[in-house]
Design an enzyme around this catalytic site. Structure first.
Site, mmCIF file in Angstrom:
data_model
loop_
_atom_site.group_PDB
_atom_site.id
_atom_site.type_symbol
_atom_site.label_atom_id
_atom_site.label_comp_id
_atom_site.label_asym_id
_atom_site.label_seq_id
_atom_site.Cartn_x
_atom_site.Cartn_y
_atom_site.Cartn_z
ATOM 1 N N HIS A 141 38.520 35.714 40.605
ATOM 2 C CA HIS A 141 36.522 36.321 40.813
ATOM 3 C C HIS A 141 36.145 36.996 39.625
ATOM 4 O O HIS A 141 35.262 37.726 39.562
ATOM 5 C CB HIS A 141 36.770 37.171 42.447
HETATM 6 S S1 FES Z 1 39.398 39.350 41.036
HETATM 7 FE FE1 FES Z 1 39.315 38.333 43.095
HETATM 8 S S2 FES Z 1 41.932 37.661 43.044
HETATM 9 FE FE2 FES Z 1 41.276 38.415 41.229
#
Ligand code: FES
Length: 176
Positions: A141
């Site tokens: 993410h």
């Molecule tokens: S940014 Fe979501 S698990 Fe690393």
């Protein structure tokens, strides 16, 4: 980056295989035995790692308690970049010095587990994307960590965790 993908997959496969191995072994024991740590888990409560071959600017991925650990030999520039940050501006304010051993500030040892939802960030393998702050980048993410593995951008709430560790010698570190 195809080669890097293979490297990362290999690492994940190794971790998965060793996890499956523990599961298989535990299944052989009566239920009561599963409530106590099995011998191999106890053996892994600490692990010693030879760091002599890690040059400045390089990192390796190790495994401790079935989880990835990044062991990174910071360059003087990376240390300088970490020290130049105003800690009060950080989401999880910590200095590089607090996260490393006195006199061995170049050895940054962290869990390779994103503090958002637990993916393995990129940046420890050769040629992997390190993100805009030169540390680690989580492809799940988009969390970005700096050269002290502190969270700088993205959804992760905390810095990459520093596991308990100590140097057995100049070339061996004991984690756990
Ligand atoms: S940014 Fe979501 S698990 Fe690393």
């Amino acid at each position: 980056m195809a080669g890097d993908g293979v490297r990362r997959r290999d690492f994940i496969n190794i971790a998965a295989v060793s996890f499956a191995g523990v599961g298989g072994l535990a299944a052989l024991y009566p239920l009561i035995s599963q409530m106590a740590p099995s011998a191999d888990v106890l053996a892994e409560s600490s692990t010693e790692i030879d760091i002599s071959a890690i040059s400045p600017g390089q990192a390796i991925k190790a495994v401790w308690r079935k989880q990835p650990v990044f062991i990174r030999n910071l360059t003087p520039e990376e240390i300088k970049a970490a020290d130049a940050v105003d800690v009060s501006t950080l989401r999880d304010p910590e200095t590089l010095e607090k996260r490393t051993t006195a006199g061995k500030t170049n050895w940054l040892i962290t869990m390779g587990v994103c503090t958002h939802l637990g993916c393995v960030p990129l940046g420890a393998g050769e040629g992997e994307v390190k993100g805009e702050f030169g540390g680690y980048f989580c492809p799940c993410h988009g969390s970005v960590y700096d050269t002290a593995a502190r969270i700088r951008k993205g959804p992760a709430p905390k810095n990459l965790e520093v596991p308990p560790h100590e140097f057995s010698s100049d070339t061996v570190v004991k984690i756990g």
